[in-house]
Write a protein that holds these residues in place. Sequence first.
Motif, PDB file in Angstrom:
ATOM      1  N   LYS A  88      38.710  41.178  28.613  1.00 33.66           N
ATOM      2  CA  LYS A  88      39.242  42.163  29.460  1.00 33.66           C
ATOM      3  C   LYS A  88      39.649  43.354  28.834  1.00 33.66           C
ATOM      4  O   LYS A  88      39.454  44.490  29.300  1.00 33.66           O
ATOM      5  N   ARG A  91      36.032  45.277  27.670  1.00 36.54           N
ATOM      6  CA  ARG A  91      35.207  45.746  28.935  1.00 36.54           C
ATOM      7  C   ARG A  91      35.994  47.033  29.586  1.00 36.54           C
ATOM      8  O   ARG A  91      37.312  47.094  29.621  1.00 36.54           O
ATOM      9  N   GLU A 122      44.666  51.294  33.227  1.00 31.79           N
ATOM     10  CA  GLU A 122      44.676  49.738  32.612  1.00 31.79           C
ATOM     11  C   GLU A 122      44.403  49.948  31.012  1.00 31.79           C
ATOM     12  O   GLU A 122      45.259  49.387  30.379  1.00 31.79           O
TER      13      GLU A 122
ATOM     14  N   THR B 219      35.507  43.827  37.468  1.00 33.14           N
ATOM     15  CA  THR B 219      35.213  43.313  36.244  1.00 33.14           C
ATOM     16  C   THR B 219      34.794  43.531  35.227  1.00 33.14           C
ATOM     17  O   THR B 219      35.545  43.893  34.092  1.00 33.14           O
ATOM     18  N   LEU B 223      39.548  45.043  34.224  1.00 33.34           N
ATOM     19  CA  LEU B 223      40.778  44.938  35.258  1.00 33.34           C
ATOM     20  C   LEU B 223      41.396  43.685  35.202  1.00 33.34           C
ATOM     21  O   LEU B 223      40.790  42.763  34.873  1.00 33.34           O
ATOM     22  N   LYS B 224      42.841  43.673  35.382  1.00 32.61           N
ATOM     23  CA  LYS B 224      43.470  42.256  35.303  1.00 32.61           C
ATOM     24  C   LYS B 224      42.995  41.601  36.617  1.00 32.61           C
ATOM     25  O   LYS B 224      42.743  41.986  37.654  1.00 32.61           O
ATOM     26  N   GLU B 225      43.001  39.957  36.313  1.00 32.24           N
ATOM     27  CA  GLU B 225      42.318  39.138  37.418  1.00 32.24           C
ATOM     28  C   GLU B 225      43.106  39.319  38.801  1.00 32.24           C
ATOM     29  O   GLU B 225      42.597  39.465  39.872  1.00 32.24           O
ATOM     30  N   LEU B 227      44.790  42.062  39.980  1.00 33.76           N
ATOM     31  CA  LEU B 227      44.026  43.381  40.495  1.00 33.76           C
ATOM     32  C   LEU B 227      42.769  43.250  40.960  1.00 33.76           C
ATOM     33  O   LEU B 227      42.452  43.641  42.114  1.00 33.76           O
TER      34      LEU B 227
END
Lengths: 355, 315
Positions: A88, A91, A122, B219, B223-225, B227
């Motif tokens: 994460k 990406r 983010e 994805t 981003l965080k899952e 969100l």
Amino acid sequence: MAINSILSVKDLTISFNTFEGEVNAVRGVTFDLKEGETLALVGESGSGKSVSTKAITQLLPQRHTTISKGEIWYHDHDLLKKSSKEMKKIRGKDIAMIFQDPMTSLNPTLTVGRQIAEPLIEHRGMTKQAAKVEAIALMRKVGIVAAEQRFHQYPHQFSGGMRQRVMIAIALACHPKILIADEPTTALDVTIQAQIIDLLKELQAEFATSTIFITHDLGVVANIADRVAVMYAGKIVEIGTVDEIFYNPKHPYTWGLLASMPTMKMDNDDLYTIPGSPPNLLNVPTGDPFSSRNMYALEIDFQEEPPMFKVSETHYAATWLLHPDAPSIEVPEEIKRRNEQFVSILAAKGADSDE
Amino acid sequence: MGKYIVKRILITIPVLLMVTVFCFIIVNLAPGDPTDLYISENATEQQIAQMRSSLGIDQPFPIQYFKWLLNLVQGNLGFSFASRLPVIDVLPTKIIATVTLMASTLLVSYLLAIPLGIISARKQNGFVDNLITGVSFLGISIPNFFFGLALIYIFALQLGVLPTGGMETLGGSGGLVDRMQHLILPTIVLAAFYCSNMIRYVRASMIDIFAENYMRTATAKGLKETLILWGHGVRNAWVPIITVISTDIPKMLGGAIVTEQIFQWPGIGQWMISAINARDYPVLMAINLVAAVSVLVFNLLADLLYAAVDPRIRY
């Protein structure tokens, strides 16, 4: 002149578990992406271009995908061994992607501005306000006029070309080291295609982003790429610099691709097509999967897959024709003509480096 | 937007008129005559005629209807044949009872169904998904008279922990706890259906959404899952969810007939059954009107909410 590789894909082997059985989508793909360069992946649909690159960012559906072999090195990390949590952080920040269909790649219920600002918040830890300012700057950069107003608009208020510009703004928001553009112009009409390609070239130079550009449009390849990898049936069959691939191709499949490319100088109406269709990767045929469509196929092509033969330091091709024992064959006219140009290109290059 | 609302409200007027006309015809065409029930078998012709005229059913249909309509416009729903009370006085207590049951049912249903539907979609075809889909299939299929009686048998008769029916203990001191206890069983019976139904809608729309390209984009952005799921995924599921809610509420307002009957819940459903048995035309017309108005109102509300959750929808 050794430029460092920023990404190394080694012997990547991917299969999908389907109702019919195991589909061998990618069968041992190896390539390097060098810093600052654009590498084009070309090939027919189903040749494994997209799948190989989706493996880099772990975007393949986990439940149906088996990555049985291979390594993907980015800096000192094997991306295939990263947990989804670690991935994460990579990406969107280090490795960003642009997809084929801008009409469906943006969320219809969120403003365009918010979608561009998200990765900034983010990955770059920006506040909402700072992200908004930066997002508007990005929108201007990708050529969206009246960015302040359009920041608050929704994707359905944008045309296809404009949406792809938004996708580019999202991808470049965090100044990624690597950009993977998966057929970014395929869904756009021709004039818009040219604009998007120019924009990508311009931004790539500015951000010094290394790019993997997936396409089946050889015209685009000639325009944007430094090096080209030709894929067939889940393998790279020929890889080299743009000049090497366009003017000194060695693989009969590359010959076919080049011959089937329309040119302005064409005097006859018939466009060459490669006969047959790509093999079913459920049951990969023995030998070279291209052999049944290859008019230059040797007997050994039906028995054993050819290894990569070295043509030059930068140029490799997987065809038995390059084996020392291979019989010499009559190269197609189109390729002969290209070879002649290659000599003058080499001469010009040589003159350049002498200066 | 304002113009759209006014237009929609104006459209509802002829629709409501049509609904009341049809209801009036059907109610009156139904076999049986109110006088059969309110007068002794030995009544004379004259007594019957007197009765009919006092109920107002001696006149031709159209006149009866227009009289009813004229009263309605003045806020008068007529008098119940059975109780002789003004319908408008009884109606609110019935609505409150039904709305109480509806609120607890739908609250429980949706609070369970939305997360369960999402989990089910995420684990599509996995064990958890099969379990949720299986149980929700059971919830939709089980007849509520059977499920209701089974619960009464177990919890009221065998274990004795919950009351068998009613809204509060008769002769008891009442209070919130007592009312809550009476709510539990009918809520479970109704929620079995409404929750299961919603799970299936949420699951189906989330499966579609998970396959959308914009989810892949989210994805790919890193981003965080949470969100990705709530900020990008569920956002797009509100339109189908609102559609289900906007049909669930009028369905329940029209009365949970069987369940209210089993649990002696003094709501619209039970009132309707007794009104049918008593050929109590004014009460039936009032209930029909409530049901029709609620369908129209919640349809309009749903349409307005669509615009709030989906920027592509504008009026």
